[in-house]
Design an enzyme around this catalytic site. Structure first.
Site, short mmCIF file in Angstrom:
data_model
loop_
_atom_site.label_atom_id
_atom_site.label_comp_id
_atom_site.label_asym_id
_atom_site.label_seq_id
_atom_site.Cartn_x
_atom_site.Cartn_y
_atom_site.Cartn_z
N ASP A 47 10.09 -7.17 1.46
CA ASP A 47 10.31 -6.63 2.78
C ASP A 47 11.72 -6.05 2.76
O ASP A 47 12.65 -6.68 2.26
CB ASP A 47 10.19 -7.69 3.88
CG ASP A 47 10.05 -7.03 5.24
OD1 ASP A 47 9.11 -6.23 5.42
OD2 ASP A 47 10.87 -7.31 6.14
N SER A 48 11.83 -4.85 3.23
CA SER A 48 13.12 -4.18 3.14
C SER A 48 13.35 -3.32 4.37
O SER A 48 12.44 -3.02 5.14
CB SER A 48 13.19 -3.32 1.88
OG SER A 48 12.14 -2.38 1.86
N TYR A 87 14.33 6.38 4.59
CA TYR A 87 15.65 6.70 5.11
C TYR A 87 16.62 7.20 4.02
O TYR A 87 17.80 7.43 4.29
CB TYR A 87 16.26 5.47 5.80
CG TYR A 87 15.46 4.98 6.98
CD1 TYR A 87 15.50 5.65 8.20
CD2 TYR A 87 14.64 3.86 6.88
CE1 TYR A 87 14.74 5.22 9.28
CE2 TYR A 87 13.89 3.41 7.96
CZ TYR A 87 13.94 4.10 9.16
OH TYR A 87 13.20 3.67 10.24
N ASP A 88 16.13 7.38 2.81
CA ASP A 88 16.99 7.82 1.70
C ASP A 88 17.82 9.08 2.00
O ASP A 88 18.99 9.14 1.65
CB ASP A 88 16.17 8.04 0.43
CG ASP A 88 15.78 6.74 -0.26
OD1 ASP A 88 16.48 5.72 -0.05
OD2 ASP A 88 14.79 6.73 -1.00
N HIS A 132 18.76 -1.42 -3.71
CA HIS A 132 18.46 -2.78 -3.28
C HIS A 132 17.18 -3.29 -3.95
O HIS A 132 17.12 -4.44 -4.41
CB HIS A 132 18.31 -2.83 -1.77
CG HIS A 132 17.36 -1.81 -1.20
ND1 HIS A 132 17.43 -0.47 -1.52
CD2 HIS A 132 16.32 -1.92 -0.34
CE1 HIS A 132 16.47 0.19 -0.88
NE2 HIS A 132 15.77 -0.67 -0.16
N ARG A 133 16.18 -2.41 -4.06
CA ARG A 133 14.91 -2.83 -4.67
C ARG A 133 15.05 -2.99 -6.18
O ARG A 133 14.52 -3.93 -6.77
CB ARG A 133 13.81 -1.80 -4.34
CG ARG A 133 12.41 -2.28 -4.72
CD ARG A 133 11.33 -1.42 -4.10
NE ARG A 133 11.31 -1.58 -2.66
CZ ARG A 133 11.70 -0.65 -1.79
NH1 ARG A 133 12.12 0.52 -2.21
NH2 ARG A 133 11.65 -0.90 -0.50
N ASN A 158 0.84 -1.19 0.00
CA ASN A 158 0.00 0.00 0.00
C ASN A 158 0.88 1.25 0.00
O ASN A 158 0.39 2.36 0.16
CB ASN A 158 -0.91 0.00 1.24
CG ASN A 158 -2.01 -1.04 1.15
OD1 ASN A 158 -2.73 -1.10 0.15
ND2 ASN A 158 -2.14 -1.87 2.17
N LYS A 160 18.73 5.98 -8.93
CA LYS A 160 18.45 5.11 -7.79
C LYS A 160 18.06 3.71 -8.22
O LYS A 160 18.50 2.72 -7.64
CB LYS A 160 17.34 5.73 -6.92
CG LYS A 160 17.07 4.91 -5.66
CD LYS A 160 15.93 5.51 -4.85
CE LYS A 160 15.62 4.63 -3.66
NZ LYS A 160 14.44 5.11 -2.91
N LYS A 217 6.88 3.00 -3.07
CA LYS A 217 7.43 1.70 -3.47
C LYS A 217 6.84 1.27 -4.80
O LYS A 217 7.54 0.77 -5.68
CB LYS A 217 7.09 0.64 -2.41
CG LYS A 217 8.20 0.29 -1.46
CD LYS A 217 7.77 -0.96 -0.70
CE LYS A 217 8.55 -1.12 0.57
NZ LYS A 217 8.16 -2.37 1.29
#
Length: 203
Positions: free
Chosen positions: A74-75, A159-160, A185-186, A8, A180, A12
């Site tokens: 999940d990150s 947290y970027d 990571h994503r 949601n 980015k 992301k």
């Protein structure tokens, strides 16, 4: 084939839709799905699996898994000086109601005495994909960097603004979305999952 992304989080979702360009990606809100399972796993992998399975079961019960792949990630951020915290608790760190501006301020305060070599950190992302027949695929990637000395940047989210990338000389919050997605990571993990699905003739 469509991908139903179990989130949601609109920020992301924007990232993943860009990374999986050319594939129809739908969020829970777009499909009217209510999914809020208890993310009680002690690893990123466990929590990704919990979220993916919950949405898979909902779509399966509706008879809507045809030509569908459910994806959940999940990150979080793991900070060396804080012994890997907040880790899997990144979203819940200091409570869901606390803004990331405040969370970032507090982390910088906690690290105020940390020397440069003690400020190592990594963003970790685990993704679980479940196919129409229930086959489960997993992958995990990370982005290494350091905790900055001050918050900078209006791009990204979470947290970027305090995650400094030495190779760019700026924080993740100062990168363009395109920059980015190449190193994040994503971005890495969803490209990896795209390769896995193609190798298995699922895309």
């Amino acid at each position: 084939m469509r991908v139903v992304f179990a989130t949601n989080n609109k920020d992301k979702a924007i990232e993943v839709k860009k990374i999986l360009d050319g594939i129809d990606v739908y969020t829970l809100k777009e499909l009217g799905i209510e999914s809020n399972p208890d993310e009680n796993g002690d690893t990123f992998a466990a929590n990704a699996r919990i979220k993916a399975m919950d949405v898979y079961e909902i779509l399966k019960a509706r008879g809507e898994m045809k030509e569908t792949i459910v994806a959940a990630d999940d990150s979080g951020i793991c900070i060396d000086f804080l012994n890997g915290e907040p880790g899997v608790k990144s979203a819940r760190f200091l409570g869901h109601q606390t803004s990331y501006t405040e969370k970032n301020r507090i982390i910088l305060e906690l690290l105020k005495d940390a020397k440069d070599e003690e400020r190592g950190a990594s963003f970790v992302c685990h993704v679980t994909f479940i196919t129409e027949d229930g086959t489960v695929f997993d992958a995990e990637s990370e982005m290494k960097g350091k905790i900055a000395y001050e918050s900078k940047g209006e791009e990204g989210f979470g947290y970027d603004p305090i995650f400094f990338l030495p190779e760019f000389g700026k924080t993740s919050g100062e990168l363009t979305r395109e920059e980015k997605n190449v190193v994040s990571h994503r971005g890495k993990v969803f490209r990896k999952m795209r390769e896995i699905l193609c190798q298995n003739n699922l895309l």
